[in-house]
Design an enzyme around this catalytic site. Structure first.
Site, PDB file in Angstrom:
ATOM      1  CG  PHE A 365      27.644  32.022  37.973  1.00  0.00           C
ATOM      2  CD1 PHE A 365      26.740  31.187  38.206  1.00  0.00           C
ATOM      3  CD2 PHE A 365      27.820  32.972  38.513  1.00  0.00           C
ATOM      4  CE1 PHE A 365      25.102  31.462  38.093  1.00  0.00           C
ATOM      5  CE2 PHE A 365      26.602  33.599  39.607  1.00  0.00           C
ATOM      6  CZ  PHE A 365      25.428  33.259  38.370  1.00  0.00           C
ATOM      7  CD  GLU A 366      28.502  26.882  40.766  1.00  0.00           C
ATOM      8  OE1 GLU A 366      28.973  26.474  40.702  1.00  0.00           O
ATOM      9  OE2 GLU A 366      28.105  27.265  42.267  1.00  0.00           O
ATOM     10  N   GLY A 367      29.932  26.393  35.846  1.00  0.00           N
ATOM     11  CA  GLY A 367      30.370  25.465  34.030  1.00  0.00           C
ATOM     12  C   GLY A 367      29.625  26.144  33.584  1.00  0.00           C
TER      13      GLY A 367
END
Length: 384
Positions: A365-367
């Site tokens: 997550f968050e890239g």
């Protein structure tokens, strides 16, 4: 053992001491049962809010804590070393406030920030969609301006949304035109708006205290004054917010790795085989040393990026490096910690198996970490 920290002033030292006290007295006694039962820690977030820990990196004039990112991230790390789901929730909430602080008008800040930063509200961040993850510009959720220009109507589905069903507002990125990445806009949608629907919770392998659902806007009305920035600025807002959000995940991953290291060291010092503690055998001793090196280097990496941010200097590349290094190291350290405990590490009698499951998602997550490598390489090539 607590991380050794060099903090800028007495206020920061007091803040870390407060965080450790809250973690020891209020979070540690509840984390195992809450995670096993997949309970959302609503009261824990209220406690953190009343203690001022949900608004640390924002200006005091808006109701924030007025702390640097260097200090705020170390608070996140401390929380993560005790309860990862809560630390991720703190990072997500701070992320949801960023568009209002950085892109809102004075009137929007006055109207929205007292609630967002006051400690009683919790936000959700709606960016991804079922068919739009790393490719943000392909999102389909749309906001249509009503005839008199006073409001928009939102239609579409967002995916992988932390706090869905529990949040007080949803910072949402949606399409206002068909011009690719230049057609996105940002809205702060109140949770009590009509037409917000929630899918069942995702059945995840970890972070069970962090409920994740799809959120559908089924003709949801949103006042026009809840759009942050101009139409078409959504991509710029989202990417700027994610730079800071990635640092939150980097710090949380470091705290998780520290917890795994501490548990492994305790076990290696107490468990005896062949008449001596297993940590004295070189095979395990060197493993512990490598784990310590990974945690220490992760901490230094995210703090470097935070200090650049605090100095007002570009830090996108360094934020991507921090997210990559800290989360990869968290996966490595938690895996090795399970190995140190052997069969015991594979049981639920110890928290190591949970740490390992929690570490995995930090690489996603968050890239994803593949996206972080792409970001880093592009920055390097631009510098030629």
């Amino acid at each position: 053992m607590p991380a050794v920290r060099i903090l800028p002033d007495e206020d920061a030292r007091d803040l870390i001491a407060l965080t450790r006290e809250i973690c020891a007295k209020d979070l540690a006694p509840r984390v195992d049962e809450s995670e096993r039962a997949a309970l959302f820690p609503q009261e824990t977030f209220r406690l953190l809010g009343r203690s001022g820990l949900l608004s640390l990196p924002y200006p005091e004039e808006h109701g924030g804590g007025g702390q640097s990112y260097e200090v705020y991230l170390q608070v996140v790390e401390e929380i993560a070393s005790v309860w990862m789901s809560v630390a991720v929730g703190v990072s997500v909430h701070v992320l949801t406030c960023y568009p209002v602080v950085a892109w809102g008008t004075d009137g929007q800040r006055d109207a929205l920030l007292p609630g967002m930063l006051g400690g009683e509200q919790l936000g959700a961040y709606c960016l991804s969609e079922p068919d739009s993850g790393s490719d943000v510009a392909s999102m389909r959720t749309r906001a249509t301006l009503v005839a008199d220009g006073s409001a928009y109507t939102l239609r579409g589905t967002k995916a992988w949304i932390s706090h869905a069903g529990h949040a007080d507002y949803y910072t949402s990125f949606v399409r206002t035109s068909d011009v690719g990445a230049r057609g996105l806009s940002c809205f702060v949608v109140p949770a009590d708006a009509d037409g917000i629907e929630f899918a069942p919770r995702e059945r995840k392998m970890g972070l069970d205290g962090d409920p994740v659902r799809q959120v559908t806007f089924a003709g949801t009305p949103v006042d026009a004054d809840r759009r942050m920035g101009d139409e078409g600025q959504g991509m710029a807002i989202a990417m700027a917010a994610l730079d800071s959000g990635r640092l939150g995940i980097a710090a949380a991953a470091t705290g998780l790795a520290q917890a795994a290291l501490d548990a492994a060291v305790r076990y290696a010092g107490e468990r005896e085989q062949f008449g001596r503690p297993i940590g004295e055998f070189q095979g395990l001793g060197f493993m512990l040393a490598d784990m310590e090196a990974a945690v220490t280097s992760a901490r230094a990496t995210y703090l470097h990026a935070a200090r650049l941010s605090d100095a007002g200097r570009p830090f996108s590349r360094e934020a991507a490096v921090a997210k990559l290094v800290c989360t990869d190291n968290a996966m490595r350290v938690t895996t090795d910690a399970v190995q140190v405990l052997g069969g015991a590490g594979y049981t639920q009698d110890f928290p190591l198996e949970r740490y390992l499951r929690e570490a995995k998602v930090t690489q996603i997550f968050e890239g994803t970490n593949q996206i972080q490598r792409l970001v880093i390489s592009r920055h390097l090539l631009k510098s030629i």
